[in-house]
Design a protein around this motif. Structure first.
Motif, PDB file in Angstrom:
ATOM      1  N   VAL A  99      -9.867   1.529  10.291  1.00 19.26           N
ATOM      2  CA  VAL A  99      -9.788   1.866  11.317  1.00 19.26           C
ATOM      3  C   VAL A  99      -9.849   4.071  11.160  1.00 19.26           C
ATOM      4  N   GLN A 100      -9.057   4.753   9.790  1.00 16.49           N
ATOM      5  CA  GLN A 100      -9.418   5.568   9.972  1.00 16.49           C
ATOM      6  C   GLN A 100     -11.548   6.053  10.416  1.00 16.49           C
ATOM      7  N   SER A 101     -11.960   5.463  10.399  1.00 18.64           N
ATOM      8  CA  SER A 101     -13.717   5.751  10.855  1.00 18.64           C
ATOM      9  C   SER A 101     -13.505   5.170  12.736  1.00 18.64           C
ATOM     10  N   SER A 102     -12.867   4.444  13.149  1.00 14.67           N
ATOM     11  CA  SER A 102     -12.991   4.262  14.493  1.00 14.67           C
ATOM     12  C   SER A 102     -12.091   5.080  15.549  1.00 14.67           C
ATOM     13  N   ASN A 103     -11.664   6.494  14.269  1.00 14.95           N
ATOM     14  CA  ASN A 103     -10.541   7.397  15.065  1.00 14.95           C
ATOM     15  C   ASN A 103      -9.405   6.463  16.121  1.00 14.95           C
ATOM     16  N   SER A 104      -8.805   5.855  15.324  1.00 14.37           N
ATOM     17  CA  SER A 104      -7.916   5.236  15.653  1.00 14.37           C
ATOM     18  C   SER A 104      -6.108   4.519  15.215  1.00 14.37           C
ATOM     19  N   LYS A 105      -5.385   4.054  15.386  1.00 10.22           N
ATOM     20  CA  LYS A 105      -3.889   4.147  14.481  1.00 10.22           C
ATOM     21  C   LYS A 105      -3.611   2.113  13.760  1.00 10.22           C
ATOM     22  N   PRO A 106      -3.620   2.239  12.799  1.00 10.44           N
ATOM     23  CA  PRO A 106      -3.669   1.201  11.999  1.00 10.44           C
ATOM     24  C   PRO A 106      -2.297   0.390  13.164  1.00 10.44           C
ATOM     25  N   VAL A 107      -2.570  -1.065  12.786  1.00  8.96           N
ATOM     26  CA  VAL A 107      -1.060  -1.882  13.715  1.00  8.96           C
ATOM     27  C   VAL A 107      -0.098  -1.860  12.496  1.00  8.96           C
ATOM     28  N   GLU A 108       0.387  -1.317  12.577  1.00  3.20           N
ATOM     29  CA  GLU A 108       2.203  -1.325  11.853  1.00  3.20           C
ATOM     30  C   GLU A 108       2.272  -1.881  11.289  1.00  3.20           C
ATOM     31  N   LEU A 109       2.361  -3.403  11.872  1.00  8.94           N
ATOM     32  CA  LEU A 109       2.965  -4.159  11.474  1.00  8.94           C
ATOM     33  C   LEU A 109       2.199  -4.835  10.242  1.00  8.94           C
ATOM     34  N   ILE A 110       1.094  -5.260  10.674  1.00  9.89           N
ATOM     35  CA  ILE A 110       0.395  -5.831   9.340  1.00  9.89           C
ATOM     36  C   ILE A 110       0.208  -5.312   7.983  1.00  9.89           C
ATOM     37  N   VAL A 111       0.370  -3.944   8.167  1.00  9.53           N
ATOM     38  CA  VAL A 111       0.151  -3.182   6.827  1.00  9.53           C
ATOM     39  C   VAL A 111       1.476  -3.043   6.153  1.00  9.53           C
ATOM     40  N   ARG A 112       2.799  -3.615   7.065  1.00 13.27           N
ATOM     41  CA  ARG A 112       4.153  -3.577   6.540  1.00 13.27           C
ATOM     42  C   ARG A 112       4.667  -4.749   6.135  1.00 13.27           C
ATOM     43  N   SER A 113       3.792  -5.361   6.694  1.00 11.58           N
ATOM     44  CA  SER A 113       3.857  -6.963   5.957  1.00 11.58           C
ATOM     45  C   SER A 113       3.231  -7.013   4.258  1.00 11.58           C
ATOM     46  N   ALA A 114       2.389  -6.544   4.356  1.00 10.79           N
ATOM     47  CA  ALA A 114       1.461  -6.464   2.721  1.00 10.79           C
ATOM     48  C   ALA A 114       2.199  -6.302   2.099  1.00 10.79           C
ATOM     49  N   GLY A 115       3.023  -4.894   2.905  1.00 15.10           N
ATOM     50  CA  GLY A 115       3.368  -3.737   1.586  1.00 15.10           C
ATOM     51  C   GLY A 115       4.989  -4.457   1.095  1.00 15.10           C
ATOM     52  N   SER A 116       5.153  -5.031   2.362  1.00 15.89           N
ATOM     53  CA  SER A 116       6.895  -5.513   1.638  1.00 15.89           C
ATOM     54  C   SER A 116       5.995  -6.630   0.639  1.00 15.89           C
ATOM     55  N   PHE A 162       9.178  -9.847 -10.570  1.00 19.56           N
ATOM     56  CA  PHE A 162       8.657  -9.182 -12.070  1.00 19.56           C
ATOM     57  C   PHE A 162       9.442  -8.322 -12.693  1.00 19.56           C
ATOM     58  N   GLY A 163      10.424  -7.317 -12.328  1.00 19.25           N
ATOM     59  CA  GLY A 163      11.202  -6.197 -12.236  1.00 19.25           C
ATOM     60  C   GLY A 163      10.517  -4.869 -12.478  1.00 19.25           C
ATOM     61  N   LEU A 164       9.379  -4.741 -11.554  1.00 14.72           N
ATOM     62  CA  LEU A 164       8.260  -3.890 -11.578  1.00 14.72           C
ATOM     63  C   LEU A 164       9.142  -2.129 -10.560  1.00 14.72           C
ATOM     64  N   VAL A 165      10.128  -2.956 -10.035  1.00 14.53           N
ATOM     65  CA  VAL A 165      10.203  -2.651  -8.872  1.00 14.53           C
ATOM     66  C   VAL A 165      12.154  -2.748  -7.993  1.00 14.53           C
ATOM     67  N   PRO A 166      12.712  -1.547  -8.112  1.00 23.10           N
ATOM     68  CA  PRO A 166      14.286  -2.198  -8.516  1.00 23.10           C
ATOM     69  C   PRO A 166      14.675  -3.021  -7.107  1.00 23.10           C
ATOM     70  N   GLU A 167      15.505  -3.162  -6.723  1.00 24.22           N
ATOM     71  CA  GLU A 167      16.055  -4.086  -5.536  1.00 24.22           C
ATOM     72  C   GLU A 167      16.407  -2.735  -4.882  1.00 24.22           C
ATOM     73  N   GLY A 168      16.682  -2.537  -3.372  1.00 22.01           N
ATOM     74  CA  GLY A 168      16.865  -1.915  -1.827  1.00 22.01           C
ATOM     75  C   GLY A 168      15.904  -1.071  -2.409  1.00 22.01           C
ATOM     76  N   VAL A 169      14.366  -1.188  -2.843  1.00 24.18           N
ATOM     77  CA  VAL A 169      13.634  -0.504  -2.009  1.00 24.18           C
ATOM     78  C   VAL A 169      12.827  -1.511  -1.117  1.00 24.18           C
ATOM     79  N   GLU A 170      12.449  -0.353  -0.511  1.00 27.15           N
ATOM     80  CA  GLU A 170      11.882  -1.163   0.923  1.00 27.15           C
ATOM     81  C   GLU A 170      10.360  -1.008   0.903  1.00 27.15           C
ATOM     82  N   ILE A 171       9.544  -0.452  -0.029  1.00 24.84           N
ATOM     83  CA  ILE A 171       8.284  -0.266   0.092  1.00 24.84           C
ATOM     84  C   ILE A 171       8.040   0.440  -1.908  1.00 24.84           C
ATOM     85  N   GLY A 172       7.254  -1.015  -2.667  1.00 24.32           N
ATOM     86  CA  GLY A 172       7.224  -0.219  -3.898  1.00 24.32           C
ATOM     87  C   GLY A 172       7.683   1.195  -4.192  1.00 24.32           C
TER      88      GLY A 172
END
Length: 240
Positions: free
Chosen positions: A204-221, A230-240
């Motif tokens: 996306v960066q190389s094509s000078n466009s913006k990423p689609v927020e929904l798909i990136v958010r879905s992967a992160g979520s 697994f106890g690696l992230v506490p409850e209440g945290v939205e992303i990582g």
């Protein structure tokens, strides 16, 4: 002691059979049996075999335990961690060298039922893995901060490819967890998804466009959700 069927085993197996059966009977299980029984891999025989033989003989149950989970030994410099060998490390000591998240990641990178060698090299791998995920979460948060309601949500072939990577990761993670809690394979599947997101963001960066927020958010979520399991992230945290 001698018996008609050979020498008897030590009586400490009797204690475990009696205590476990008494506890589960007090909880309403008529035979005193249980669904899951855990213990060290060194207790497979004779300890757990004797436990079952005695409990089933006393209760008349044909299956006192449904599933056994035997954990592997923790080794330090190739030797089993033991107080008698004076080669043990406490949790408090370990936390002075690494964070709780790094130590948990280290354990998750090894199968629970296999031996694990704890040391600088092993922890170095865990620290590198954590750095990779931390960078990923940072990239996802940056995308979310810069997203605007006016941004295009239209998918191109790049978003479709990332969407397939996300669905594949979900499928592989589920299979791995169903396959005797195969956490190393889970982390590999999540890392593959991280790589797919990074490739997408670079394209996306190389094509000078913006990423689609929904798909990136879905992967992160999704990765955050598994990390919470697994106890690696506490409850209440939205992303990582």
């Amino acid at each position: 002691w001698d018996s008609l069927f050979g020498p008897g085993r030590p009586g400490w197996h009797i204690e475990c059979s009696v205590m476990a059966s008494d506890v589960f009977r007090s909880l309403g299980e008529a035979t005193g049996g249980m669904d899951i029984h855990s213990g060290g891999v060194d207790l497979k025989f004779p300890h757990h075999d004797n436990e079952m033989a005695q409990a089933e003989a006393e209760s008349g149950s044909k299956q006192w335990v449904n599933y056994f989970i035997h954990s592997g030994h923790l080794h330090i410099k190739g030797f089993k961690m033991s107080k008698s060998l004076k080669n043990f490390i406490t949790i408090q000591q370990a936390l002075k060298q690494n964070t709780a998240r790094q130590i948990r990641l280290c354990f998750l990178m090894h199968k629970y039922n296999e031996p694990m060698d704890y040391g600088d090299e092993t922890m170095a791998h865990a620290v590198e893995r954590e750095k990779s995920f931390a960078n990923f979460f940072g990239n996802v948060k940056a995308v979310l901060r810069e997203a605007s309601k006016d941004d295009s949500a239209k998918w191109t072939s790049s978003e479709a490819t990332l969407g397939k990577a996300l669905e594949n990761a979900k499928s592989e993670v589920y299979k791995s967890l169903c396959d005797d809690f195969d956490t190393p394979s889970v982390l590999k599947s999540l890392q593959t998804l991280v790589d797919a997101v990074n490739i997408y963001l670079l394209s996306v960066q190389s094509s000078n466009s913006k990423p689609v927020e929904l798909i990136v958010r879905s992967a992160g979520s999704y990765i955050t959700r598994i990390f919470k399991v697994f106890g690696l992230v506490p409850e209440g945290v939205e992303i990582g």
